[in-house]
Scaffold this active site. Structure first.
Site, short mmCIF file in Angstrom:
data_model
loop_
_atom_site.label_atom_id
_atom_site.label_comp_id
_atom_site.label_asym_id
_atom_site.label_seq_id
_atom_site.Cartn_x
_atom_site.Cartn_y
_atom_site.Cartn_z
CB ALA A 67 41.74 30.13 41.22
N GLY A 110 37.72 32.78 41.60
CA GLY A 110 37.04 31.82 41.23
C GLY A 110 35.80 31.33 42.16
CD GLU A 113 35.31 33.18 37.42
OE1 GLU A 113 35.38 33.63 36.16
OE2 GLU A 113 36.13 32.55 37.91
CD GLU A 133 39.77 36.92 39.16
OE1 GLU A 133 39.10 35.79 39.25
OE2 GLU A 133 39.27 38.03 39.98
#
Length: 259
Positions: A67, A110, A113, A133
């Site tokens: 991200a 991300g 994901e 994370e």
């Protein structure tokens, strides 16, 4: 005519709808605008009767390295609640057509994901997957803990999540995260070739099988079988069922229309 986006590039290749993440200077770091664009492009391809399979990839050296930290680092809990950003991610689960991902380099945070939202994944042998994370004092929020656990099980998911470990393509293949490893220079060619194999199959069969498999993940065995049987019966109202069985009887290749 295909729309021009800021953070992705879209194109068509026969019956394939192609989406490439396009922030190569930041290793395709995923910001909110990019997610919105991905969903807009996917939903457009999902509505297009000429498109049968969606292919998702990343331009440059990485699929997506995570991200965009700069975008979120100053957000408060209230900011995140009001943004309600994960509704876009939830819409990914509503895409009816198969999504085939092609991962090279990093698929982290991300990016991982997003890769897990694909139905099938090809990866280059230099690909790395992971959720870092924990090193930032946060956790996945777009389904990472859930999708990873359903794929690899509680114990291995916790190991990878708690340590922020990067997982090689070989280990990802072993645990069923990806379907195939290919050389980096062949990744696009092999992914497109495989996607075309699916695109030549009966579209309604593919659509209802995808739906049944996704339901099977959450349903009990009995509930999943009941859902499967309804979809099985539904296909006997399709032209493709008649075409497929007639082609088999006549010893020829079927010409599926998708209805």
């Amino acid at each position: 005519m295909l729309k021009t986006f800021e953070h992705i590039v879209t194109s068509t290749n026969g019956r394939l709808g192609m989406i490439a993440l396009n922030r190569p200077k930041v290793l395709n770091a995923i910001n909110r605008k990019m997610v919105s664009e991905i969903l807009e492009a996917m939903e457009g391809f999902d509505r297009d009767n000429e498109i049968r399979v969606i292919v998702l990839s990343g331009n440059g050296r990485a699929f997506a390295a995570g991200a965009d930290i700069d975008e979120m680092m100053d957000d408060s809990s209230i900011d995140l609640e009001l943004l309600n950003q994960f509704t876009d991610w939830d819409r990914l689960a509503q895409i009816k057509k198969p999504i085939v991902g092609a991962v090279q380099g990093f698929a982290l945070g991300g990016g991982f994901e997003l890769a897990l939202c694909c139905d099938l994944l090809f990866a280059s042998n230099d690909a790395e997957f992971g959720f870092p994370e924990v090193n930032l004092g946060v956790m996945p929020g777009a389904g990472g803990t859930v999708r990873l656990t359903k794929l690899v099980g509680k114990t291995k998911a916790m190991e990878w999540l708690f340590t922020g470990k990067r997982v090689s393509a070989e280990e990802a293949l072993h645990y069923g995260i990806i379907n195939r490893i290919v050389a980096p220079e062949l990744l696009e060619e092999e992914t497109v070739k495989f996607a075309n194999t699916i695109a030549n199959q009966a579209p309604l069969s593919i659509r209802l099988m995808k739906e049944s498999v996704l339901k099977a993940i959450d349903y009990s065995l009995y509930e999943g079988m009941q859902f499967e049987r309804k979809n099985f019966s539904l296909l006997f109202s399709s032209n493709d069922q008649r075409e497929g069985m007639n082609a088999f009887k006549e010893k020829r290749r079927p010409n599926f229309s998708g209805n």
